[in-house]
Write a protein that holds these residues in place. Structure first.
Motif, mmCIF file in Angstrom:
data_model
loop_
_atom_site.group_PDB
_atom_site.id
_atom_site.type_symbol
_atom_site.label_atom_id
_atom_site.label_comp_id
_atom_site.label_asym_id
_atom_site.label_seq_id
_atom_site.Cartn_x
_atom_site.Cartn_y
_atom_site.Cartn_z
ATOM 1 N N MET A 1 -0.691 -10.469 5.425
ATOM 2 C CA MET A 1 -0.438 -9.763 4.169
ATOM 3 C C MET A 1 0.525 -8.620 4.433
ATOM 4 O O MET A 1 0.394 -7.908 5.411
ATOM 5 N N SER A 2 1.496 -8.456 3.576
ATOM 6 C CA SER A 2 2.431 -7.346 3.776
ATOM 7 C C SER A 2 2.452 -6.474 2.537
ATOM 8 O O SER A 2 2.028 -6.874 1.464
ATOM 9 N N VAL A 3 2.974 -5.284 2.739
ATOM 10 C CA VAL A 3 3.017 -4.302 1.662
ATOM 11 C C VAL A 3 3.773 -4.845 0.454
ATOM 12 O O VAL A 3 3.421 -4.586 -0.679
ATOM 13 N N THR A 4 4.797 -5.624 0.723
ATOM 14 C CA THR A 4 5.631 -6.068 -0.391
ATOM 15 C C THR A 4 4.981 -7.199 -1.196
ATOM 16 O O THR A 4 5.322 -7.387 -2.350
ATOM 17 N N THR A 5 4.038 -7.931 -0.614
ATOM 18 C CA THR A 5 3.457 -9.027 -1.379
ATOM 19 C C THR A 5 2.187 -8.624 -2.135
ATOM 20 O O THR A 5 1.841 -9.255 -3.111
ATOM 21 N N ALA A 15 5.234 2.560 -1.786
ATOM 22 C CA ALA A 15 6.055 3.318 -0.847
ATOM 23 C C ALA A 15 5.170 4.165 0.065
ATOM 24 O O ALA A 15 5.394 4.240 1.275
ATOM 25 N N GLY A 16 4.146 4.789 -0.526
ATOM 26 C CA GLY A 16 3.224 5.606 0.266
ATOM 27 C C GLY A 16 2.497 4.768 1.309
ATOM 28 O O GLY A 16 2.335 5.179 2.460
ATOM 29 N N LEU A 17 2.096 3.566 0.906
ATOM 30 C CA LEU A 17 1.383 2.691 1.841
ATOM 31 C C LEU A 17 2.313 2.171 2.936
ATOM 32 O O LEU A 17 1.900 1.991 4.078
ATOM 33 N N ASP A 18 3.575 1.961 2.572
ATOM 34 C CA ASP A 18 4.562 1.563 3.588
ATOM 35 C C ASP A 18 4.651 2.626 4.678
ATOM 36 O O ASP A 18 4.634 2.323 5.867
ATOM 37 N N ASP A 24 0.031 4.677 10.703
ATOM 38 C CA ASP A 24 -1.353 4.346 11.058
ATOM 39 C C ASP A 24 -1.701 2.941 10.562
ATOM 40 O O ASP A 24 -2.405 2.768 9.566
ATOM 41 N N PRO A 25 -1.191 1.938 11.273
ATOM 42 C CA PRO A 25 -1.398 0.557 10.803
ATOM 43 C C PRO A 25 -2.873 0.175 10.732
ATOM 44 O O PRO A 25 -3.260 -0.655 9.893
ATOM 45 N N GLU A 26 -3.701 0.785 11.596
ATOM 46 C CA GLU A 26 -5.115 0.419 11.629
ATOM 47 C C GLU A 26 -5.763 0.689 10.263
ATOM 48 O O GLU A 26 -6.469 -0.150 9.712
ATOM 49 N N ILE A 27 -5.529 1.886 9.745
ATOM 50 C CA ILE A 27 -6.121 2.257 8.453
ATOM 51 C C ILE A 27 -5.357 1.622 7.297
ATOM 52 O O ILE A 27 -5.954 1.155 6.321
ATOM 53 N N ILE A 31 -6.818 -0.623 4.050
ATOM 54 C CA ILE A 31 -6.549 -0.343 2.633
ATOM 55 C C ILE A 31 -5.908 -1.558 1.961
ATOM 56 O O ILE A 31 -6.307 -1.963 0.861
ATOM 57 N N LEU A 32 -4.942 -2.162 2.641
ATOM 58 C CA LEU A 32 -4.255 -3.324 2.056
ATOM 59 C C LEU A 32 -5.203 -4.503 1.903
ATOM 60 O O LEU A 32 -5.171 -5.207 0.885
ATOM 61 N N ALA A 33 -6.051 -4.696 2.906
ATOM 62 C CA ALA A 33 -6.990 -5.812 2.830
ATOM 63 C C ALA A 33 -8.007 -5.577 1.712
ATOM 64 O O ALA A 33 -8.386 -6.507 0.989
ATOM 65 N N GLU A 34 -8.430 -4.332 1.554
ATOM 66 C CA GLU A 34 -9.383 -4.021 0.476
ATOM 67 C C GLU A 34 -8.723 -4.203 -0.889
ATOM 68 O O GLU A 34 -9.339 -4.722 -1.831
ATOM 69 N N GLU A 35 -7.477 -3.782 -0.978
ATOM 70 C CA GLU A 35 -6.739 -3.973 -2.233
ATOM 71 C C GLU A 35 -6.673 -5.467 -2.576
ATOM 72 O O GLU A 35 -6.913 -5.868 -3.727
#
Ligand SMILES: *Cc1c(COP(=O)(O)O)cnc(C)c1O
Length: 420
Positions: A1-5, A15-18, A24-27, A31-35
């Motif tokens: 999963m990437s920020v853009t998808t 942009a903030g998540l990017d 801090d890719p770990e956190i 967040i992305l997985a929970e989203e």
């Protein structure tokens, strides 16, 4: 999963998540997985909802940096002039929305609001009459695991075994017998409206304060889809993150005569500095909840819950009180040969996320679900009927959970929580 998808609430959030991901890719990955989890399964937890991008923007704002102990115009810190404006606006909007003389928007959560209400009105050792925990009372209504059960002497009222409705005769009898200092009305699983006028009458007769813990229905109240406890209760405690669709937090509404006691009970008695980013986000949510679109939303939430409850009955579940007047449904899946715990995990495997809850009869747990989040996503009666059928299929294990999950995914793709 990437920020853009992933389907982010806003471009700014993306942009903030990017940036977070680079640092801090770990956190960021959590967040992305929970989203993605929230967007690809159905959030039927009765207490959850999807806040608006505007609310999320206020929550992620630099107001999070500000210390603001005290109240507008009377802070213990410098530099509060601007956050004072936000808090005044939040209080004015809340008071206007619910017709209250006074609003305190600082409680960090619903539980904090209840703690402050008790602190304002009670002394340790006082007797309080509230809904019993197995009948739908919240932890703050006298659980031995909670401050309330430790510091106060709680007496529990319950629902009628036959109808599942609050037994007002019992409430009155217990009030006469125990002379409580306060009566609490409000529940985590009662799907009908409390009779606030009856509670007021019983409280007056007993010389007790009436505290309405409207954490669940306050959003329906805002949208005119549930009776307003403000004219009846001395103090109304609420959350801002359930049907009301605001940030995670609490608030208290009361009359002018209790305003100062309530304010002092929140700060400095039970809390420190207010969370000004959350206070600002509450202001945003109150404005949204005052708009005509929210009235339509609140009524649709109830219409959806009614159809879902009827569908669950058709599938063979027992629904407490036989249905609902709110966003919330409490059901016993036992007739399908499964208890609440097993039902929750079977349904979760199919992307149907909900809670177990106590049932007013026996020791077995039931399930509790609500329609606030799926209605925010734009689902209506037809989708509720379809979801009810999926419940039956999953609980009777007629189809593989993964097959049902695929159908749930299709629903969530049609109704994303944050359409791009
Ligand atoms: C949700 C709820 C609370 C507590 O809210 P938190 O924000 O989780 O502390 C209190 N009372 C009732 C009746 C609730 O439904």
């Amino acid at each position: 999963m990437s920020v853009t998808t992933a389907a982010h609430a806003t471009a700014a959030q993306a942009a903030g998540l990017d940036a977070l991901r680079r640092q801090d890719p770990e956190i960021a990955d959590v967040i992305l997985a929970e989203e993605a989890r929230q967007a690809s399964s159905l959030q039927l937890i009765a207490a959850e909802n999807f806040t608006s991008p505007a609310v999320l923007a206020a929550l992620g704002s630099p107001l999070a940096n500000k210390y603001a102990e005290g109240y507008p115009g009377a802070r213990h810190h410098g530099g509060c002039e601007l956050v004072d404006v936000a808090e005044r606006i939040a209080c004015e909007r809340a008071a206007a929305l619910f017709g209250a003389e006074h609003a305190n928007v600082q409680p960090h959560s619903g539980s904090s609001a209840v703690l402050a209400a008790y602190a304002a009105l009670l002394r340790p050792g006082d007797t309080v009459l509230a809904m019993g925990l197995t009948h739908g009372g919240h932890l703050t209504h006298g659980s031995p695991a909670n401050f309330s059960g430790r510091w106060f002497d709680f007496v529990g009222y319950g629902v009628d075994g036959e109808s599942g409705l609050i037994d007002y005769g019992q409430v009155r009898a217990l009030a006469r017998e125990h002379h409580p200092r306060a009566i609490v009305c409000g529940s985590i699983s009662y799907p009908r409206h409390p009779d606030y006028a009856a509670f007021r009458e019983i409280a007056d007769e007993a010389g007790a304060y009436l505290i309405a813990d409207a954490a669940h229905p306050i959003g329906l109240v805002a949208g005119g889809a549930a009776p307003n406890p403000v004219p009846y209760a001395d103090v109304v405690c609420a959350t801002t993150h359930k049907v009301l669709r605001g940030p995670r937090g609490g608030m208290i509404l009361c009359g002018a005569e209790l305003a100062e006691r309530i304010d002092r009970a929140v700060f400095p008695f039970t809390q420190g500095g207010a969370q000004m980013h959350t206070v600002a986000a509450k202001a945003v949510a109150f404005a949204e909840a005052g708009a005509p679109a929210f009235t339509a939303y609140a009524h649709q939430v109830v219409a959806n819950a009614r159809v879902l409850a009827a569908g669950l009955l058709t599938e063979g579940l027992t629904v407490t009180t036989g249905g609902t007047d709110t966003h919330l449904i409490t059901a016993d899946p036992a007739p399908l040969g499964v208890d609440g715990q097993a039902a929750r995990s079977r349904l979760a495997a199919a992307g149907l996320v909900l809670d177990t809850c106590a049932l007013p009869w026996g020791d077995a747990r039931g399930i509790r679900l609500g329609t606030a989040a799926v209605t925010t996503q734009g689902m209506r009666e037809a989708e509720m009927a379809r979801i009810a059928v999926l419940f039956g299929v999953v609980l009777r294990e007629e189809r593989d959970a993964r097959e049902v999950l695929a159908e749930v995914r299709e629903l969530t793709r049609t109704y994303p929580p944050y359409p791009g």
